[in-house]
Design an enzyme around this catalytic site. Structure first.
Site: not given
Length: 374
Positions: A48, A229, A231, A257, A261, A299, A301, A347, A349
């Protein structure tokens, strides 16, 4: 590892001097900060963070060195690394080498001795932005460095899943007898996700991010998993189409994550870029249904554009914004009330991080069990 001068340059012209750390050269990427106190090895090997320069807010980094057990993928994905006070002599029974040595070995350009407190405040006030680490014996002039940073690619509009995902199908076996078979669209999945699924008797078929719904159907899976992931999620049109078809076919879906989206867009929501994102292992999340608080690893953005606790109509029935962050109201989870699908922005995990959310994997198993009974 030479200890000559180095410079971190941001696209707004700000400069932060330091010393060379890791490999020497030039590194360009989105400048972000991570608030984790530990777990730097898992952070650096998390796909990520692809094309991001990561700054640790914790002042002392590298105390436990680098081992051969805690990688979350087969390489470091961060574009560069920024720390204040690196440990030169790690102390841990699992350590095989120092963090600086591993950065050097993998060609990751870093910078140490940076005033990371000032840098973190700057990014909080002005938002994430493009940056560059210049670590060569003779630094270029300021104009040259700034020009290079401003010429680098921004994260908004970046389609990166195909750069981190597998090229060919890969099977992760279950521990013991396989109870379920799932398809996972590999947009940057972490190794600990494999472990937690395998422990629950799940056989995971890891598919390239370019896969179609026909590729998923060919496996006759019990569920579809959407991992983390890098991007801009707005570029994930083909993946969104796969999820849309899975929802029409009532295939159980679980997203994490980036997967949150992607599911959200399949349900009709839009995404937007956060000012400085959530990156760390100490982010609170509230369950809108119960009020229960979990401390989570995150994590990201980008986020989904919806309000906390909101229900909304989708082509697949009513859905709920099931979780949110009390710090800023960011959407942290979705749940379809009439279709077998749910997701979280954080997350579960958590490698590294708290284990508060690991029962979500059990919930995915339960959802697949109900799918078999239907």
């Amino acid at each position: 590892m030479a200890q000559h001068s180095a410079m971190l340059v941001l696209e707004d012209g700000s400069q932060f001097p330091g010393l060379a750390y890791g490999a020497t050269g030039r590194s360009l990427g989105e400048m972000v900060f991570c608030t984790s106190m530990t777990g730097y090895q898992e952070t650096l090997t998390d796909p990520s963070y692809h094309r991001q320069i990561v700054m640790q807010t914790a002042p002392q980094i590298g105390n436990t060195g680098w081992n051969d057990e805690d990688d979350e993928s087969d390489r470091i994905w961060a574009a560069g690394y920024v720390v204040r006070d690196p440990a030169l002599h790690p102390s841990h029974w699992q350590a095989r080498r120092s963090l600086g040595e591993e950065l050097y070995r993998q060609g990751i350009v870093g910078i140490a001795g940076v005033d990371t407190r000032t840098l973190a405040r700057h990014l909080r006030e002005h938002g994430t932005m493009r940056g560059g680490i210049f670590s060569v014996p003779t630094l270029p002039d300021s104009t040259t460095m700034l020009t290079a940073v401003r010429a680098s690619r921004p994260m908004k509009g970046a389609a990166l899943a195909h750069e981190v995902g597998v090229e060919h199908r890969r099977v992760i076996p279950a521990v013991g007898s396989a109870r379920f078979r799932i398809a996972a669209l590999d947009t940057g999945i972490k190794d600990n996700i494999h472990r937690l699924l395998s422990e629950r008797g799940v056989e995971t078929h890891l598919l390239p991010p370019t896969s179609t719904f026909e590729d998923v159907q060919a496996l006759d899976p019990d569920g579809l998993f959407l991992p983390n992931g890098p991007g801009d999620p707005a570029t994930a049109g083909p993946l969104i189409q796969v999820v849309t078809q899975a929802l029409h076919g009532r295939l159980p879906v679980f997203g994490i994550c980036l997967g949150n989206q992607i599911l959200g867009q399949a349900l009709g929501l839009r995404t937007y870029k956060l000012r400085y994102g959530h990156r760390g292992t100490n982010v609170p999340v509230i369950d809108a249904r119960t009020g229960r608080v979990a401390i989570t690893a995150q994590n990201h953005g980008f986020a989904l554009d919806a309000g906390p606790g909101r229900t909304f109509t989708t082509p697949f029935g009513t859905a709920l914004v099931s979780h949110y962050c009390p710090n800023d109201g960011t959407v942290e989870g979705l749940r379809c009330l009439e279709a077998p699908a749910f997701s979280v922005q954080y997350h579960p995990e958590a490698a590294a991080g708290p284990h508060d959310a690991r029962p979500l994997f059990d919930e995915f198993v339960t959802l697949m069990e109900k799918g078999r009974e239907a």
